[in-house]
Design a protein around this motif. Sequence first.
Motif, PDB file in Angstrom:
ATOM      1  N   VAL A  91       0.862  -1.184   0.000  1.00  0.00           N
ATOM      2  CA  VAL A  91       0.000   0.000   0.000  1.00  0.00           C
ATOM      3  C   VAL A  91       0.892   1.226   0.000  1.00  0.00           C
ATOM      4  CG1 VAL A  91      -1.862   1.197   1.181  1.00  0.00           C
ATOM      5  CG2 VAL A  91      -1.696  -1.282   1.326  1.00  0.00           C
TER       6      VAL A  91
ATOM      7  N   HIS B  46      -3.199   5.131   9.454  1.00  0.00           N
ATOM      8  CA  HIS B  46      -3.249   3.666   9.450  1.00  0.00           C
ATOM      9  C   HIS B  46      -2.587   3.032  10.675  1.00  0.00           C
ATOM     10  CE1 HIS B  46      -4.741   3.805   5.357  1.00  0.00           C
ATOM     11  NE2 HIS B  46      -3.846   4.753   5.147  1.00  0.00           N
TER      12      HIS B  46
ATOM     13  N   GLU C 128      17.854  16.351   3.048  1.00  0.00           N
ATOM     14  CA  GLU C 128      18.816  15.955   2.038  1.00  0.00           C
ATOM     15  C   GLU C 128      19.054  14.469   2.157  1.00  0.00           C
ATOM     16  OE1 GLU C 128      20.875  17.259   4.769  1.00  0.00           O
ATOM     17  OE2 GLU C 128      19.593  18.983   4.785  1.00  0.00           O
TER      18      GLU C 128
ATOM     19  N   LYS D 206      -7.401   3.655  -3.246  1.00  0.00           N
ATOM     20  CA  LYS D 206      -7.128   4.191  -1.906  1.00  0.00           C
ATOM     21  C   LYS D 206      -7.542   3.173  -0.841  1.00  0.00           C
ATOM     22  CE  LYS D 206      -8.387   7.836   1.289  1.00  0.00           C
ATOM     23  NZ  LYS D 206      -9.265   8.953   1.587  1.00  0.00           N
TER      24      LYS D 206
ATOM     25  N   TYR E  77      -3.388   7.828  -5.471  1.00  0.00           N
ATOM     26  CA  TYR E  77      -3.356   8.801  -6.582  1.00  0.00           C
ATOM     27  C   TYR E  77      -2.652   8.237  -7.815  1.00  0.00           C
ATOM     28  CZ  TYR E  77      -4.317  12.149  -2.805  1.00  0.00           C
ATOM     29  OH  TYR E  77      -4.865  12.817  -1.739  1.00  0.00           O
TER      30      TYR E  77
HETATM   31  C1  LIG Z   1      11.240  18.459  -0.137  1.00  0.00           C
HETATM   32  C2  LIG Z   1      11.893  17.150   0.107  1.00  0.00           C
HETATM   33  C3  LIG Z   1      13.235  17.004  -0.150  1.00  0.00           C
HETATM   34  C4  LIG Z   1      13.865  15.795   0.100  1.00  0.00           C
HETATM   35  N1  LIG Z   1      15.176  15.652  -0.197  1.00  0.00           N
HETATM   36  C5  LIG Z   1      15.774  14.474  -0.023  1.00  0.00           C
HETATM   37  C6  LIG Z   1      17.125  14.305  -0.446  1.00  0.00           C
HETATM   38  O1  LIG Z   1      17.726  15.209  -1.003  1.00  0.00           O
HETATM   39  N2  LIG Z   1      17.720  13.098  -0.238  1.00  0.00           N
HETATM   40  C7  LIG Z   1      17.061  12.061   0.366  1.00  0.00           C
HETATM   41  O2  LIG Z   1      17.664  11.005   0.548  1.00  0.00           O
HETATM   42  N3  LIG Z   1      15.758  12.189   0.727  1.00  0.00           N
HETATM   43  C8  LIG Z   1      15.114  13.358   0.540  1.00  0.00           C
HETATM   44  N4  LIG Z   1      13.809  13.510   0.883  1.00  0.00           N
HETATM   45  C9  LIG Z   1      13.081  12.390   1.484  1.00  0.00           C
HETATM   46  C10 LIG Z   1      12.517  11.411   0.460  1.00  0.00           C
HETATM   47  O3  LIG Z   1      12.094  12.067  -0.694  1.00  0.00           O
HETATM   48  C11 LIG Z   1      11.381  10.661   1.118  1.00  0.00           C
HETATM   49  O4  LIG Z   1      11.890  10.073   2.308  1.00  0.00           O
HETATM   50  C12 LIG Z   1      10.831   9.553   0.235  1.00  0.00           C
HETATM   51  O5  LIG Z   1      10.465  10.056  -1.029  1.00  0.00           O
HETATM   52  C13 LIG Z   1       9.622   8.911   0.913  1.00  0.00           C
HETATM   53  O6  LIG Z   1       9.076   7.954   0.041  1.00  0.00           O
HETATM   54  P1  LIG Z   1       7.809   7.083   0.462  1.00  0.00           P
HETATM   55  O7  LIG Z   1       7.636   6.090  -0.618  1.00  0.00           O
HETATM   56  O8  LIG Z   1       7.974   6.629   1.852  1.00  0.00           O
HETATM   57  O9  LIG Z   1       6.589   8.141   0.522  1.00  0.00           O
HETATM   58  P2  LIG Z   1       5.804   8.874  -0.656  1.00  0.00           P
HETATM   59  O10 LIG Z   1       6.696   9.157  -1.810  1.00  0.00           O
HETATM   60  O11 LIG Z   1       5.105  10.045  -0.076  1.00  0.00           O
HETATM   61  O12 LIG Z   1       4.749   7.796  -1.133  1.00  0.00           O
HETATM   62  C14 LIG Z   1       3.631   7.468  -0.359  1.00  0.00           C
HETATM   63  C15 LIG Z   1       2.522   7.066  -1.318  1.00  0.00           C
HETATM   64  O13 LIG Z   1       1.445   6.515  -0.569  1.00  0.00           O
HETATM   65  C16 LIG Z   1       0.243   6.803  -1.241  1.00  0.00           C
HETATM   66  N5  LIG Z   1      -0.849   6.651  -0.304  1.00  0.00           N
HETATM   67  C17 LIG Z   1      -1.114   7.402   0.792  1.00  0.00           C
HETATM   68  N6  LIG Z   1      -2.205   6.951   1.422  1.00  0.00           N
HETATM   69  C18 LIG Z   1      -2.646   5.883   0.717  1.00  0.00           C
HETATM   70  C19 LIG Z   1      -3.746   5.004   0.855  1.00  0.00           C
HETATM   71  N7  LIG Z   1      -4.616   5.123   1.872  1.00  0.00           N
HETATM   72  N8  LIG Z   1      -3.923   4.032  -0.062  1.00  0.00           N
HETATM   73  C20 LIG Z   1      -3.060   3.890  -1.107  1.00  0.00           C
HETATM   74  N9  LIG Z   1      -2.008   4.717  -1.287  1.00  0.00           N
HETATM   75  C21 LIG Z   1      -1.796   5.688  -0.388  1.00  0.00           C
HETATM   76  C22 LIG Z   1       0.443   8.235  -1.735  1.00  0.00           C
HETATM   77  O14 LIG Z   1      -0.405   8.519  -2.832  1.00  0.00           O
HETATM   78  C23 LIG Z   1       1.919   8.227  -2.121  1.00  0.00           C
HETATM   79  O15 LIG Z   1       2.090   8.024  -3.503  1.00  0.00           O
HETATM   80  C24 LIG Z   1      13.135  14.711   0.631  1.00  0.00           C
HETATM   81  C25 LIG Z   1      11.766  14.849   0.870  1.00  0.00           C
HETATM   82  C26 LIG Z   1      11.140  16.039   0.600  1.00  0.00           C
HETATM   83  C27 LIG Z   1       9.668  16.168   0.865  1.00  0.00           C
END
Ligand SMILES: Cc1cc2nc3c(=O)[nH]c(=O)nc-3n(C[C@H](O)[C@H](O)[C@H](O)COP(=O)(O)OP(=O)(O)OC[C@H]3O[C@@H](n4cnc5c(N)ncnc54)[C@H](O)[C@@H]3O)c2cc1C
Length: 387
Positions: free
Chosen positions: A10, A208, A387, A172, A37
């Motif tokens: 998920v 969750h 970062e 979702k 999304y």
């Molecule tokens: C501005 C910014 C700069 C950053 N810079 C760096 C960097 O330079 N270097 C580095 O190492 N890290 C960096 N990070 C951190 C890194 O980008 C994040 O830690 C990482 O992208 C997180 O990924 P994720 O898959 O956990 O979450 P996300 O990419 O947010 O994915 C979560 C997904 O879950 C989905 N979702 C939510 N709820 C539900 C639901 N109920 N059912 C189904 N789907 C759902 C959403 O649609 C989303 O697509 C940065 C983050 C940000 C915000």
Amino acid sequence: MHLETDVCIVGGGIMGAATAYTISRMTENRILLLDRYGVGNDYCSSNDINRVFRYAYGSDQYYTKMAIETLGLWTKLEKETNHELLIPTGLLMLEGDDDRANKFNESSFRTLTKLELGAHMYEGPELKEHFPQFQAENAFFDPHGGVLLASKSLKTFASEARNHGVKILKKKVTKFRDKPSLEIETAEGDRVQAKKMVVTVGPWTNAHLKNGLTGITPTRQQLVYLKPSRDPERFKPSSCPVFFTDHHYGLPAAGINGVKISNKELIDPVDPETARRSVDQEQIEQCRDACRRFVPSLAEGEVVQTKVCLYDMTENSDFVIDRDPDHHDIVYGYGFSGHGFKFAPLVGKLLAELVLDLDPSLDLSRFSVQKSERKRQITSGQLGKGE
Ligand SMILES: Cc1cc2nc3c(=O)[nH]c(=O)nc-3n(C[C@H](O)[C@H](O)[C@H](O)COP(=O)(O)OP(=O)(O)OC[C@H]3O[C@@H](n4cnc5c(N)ncnc54)[C@H](O)[C@@H]3O)c2cc1C
């Protein structure tokens, strides 16, 4: 729709996509990846143009060692897919007026030197000679820094997963329960029966979680891409490293014709459902001020793009990579706290190991989902600052 699968993931950000990719490489399991999304959406934290890669983690060798292992996995993925995802540039940590930032830079230098990872210190004229686009007295250099092409990496993981049979759907998840069997419900009216489940929903995680598990604070972050007003060649990745200043970080013009600048200390807690997704003029001005001090050719540059992204901050910036203590078949990966992207292939591997009941290849005690088992404080000053 009624669906049955072996593993349901998920959340299709970089962590969910990397996990789906890894499991699909390791097993013949049926894998379903759901994202509310759709994978590669504009709301998730993973879908920006670029992200920082670095070994420098202050005195925290644990993350430095993780970065070393992850670099090998990025390289392997690049070879396998024939896509360039990580552009090596080095990381330049500029000395400024902020003690905390200077200490972090210096302790990073000491750690990298101790681990014989080739850190360098540039003093006065040597800094000017090597990096004339920057203005500082001294700087430390992490030669392993680089730019990850973030949205391209996300797309690559997702399309490779799809090619290996992973089913990806825009759905979702509203509810899941593990008794008597694992059942997942979606807002679209589907019921999914799964043997195992991985939850990687980033800033949406709190919706969750049950009591007693580590929660997160979603915070709003603002990114500004500035086009250099002179010497554009000096801001390409071939001649410009990733850089840290007192309160900001920057990436060379990679994947876009602008240099990314962002404040690494913004604390702006938000609800991910309602967070405002536009950048404040005040932040643009602060980025320009930082450039006036450290990177003058950017200070008056045209704004070519802005973006708001959310961090999912844990209490101490350490990730959560763990099984649910009461439901062995549910695995969590969240709380990547603004610094997780660089570790995505390794996180995908660790989550895959947990879900497949293998011994994790890294000691994960630091990443416990249980509040009572987590360390109180981080040792280095700037973990999880974007970062
Ligand atoms: C501005 C910014 C700069 C950053 N810079 C760096 C960097 O330079 N270097 C580095 O190492 N890290 C960096 N990070 C951190 C890194 O980008 C994040 O830690 C990482 O992208 C997180 O990924 P994720 O898959 O956990 O979450 P996300 O990419 O947010 O994915 C979560 C997904 O879950 C989905 N979702 C939510 N709820 C539900 C639901 N109920 N059912 C189904 N789907 C759902 C959403 O649609 C989303 O697509 C940065 C983050 C940000 C915000």
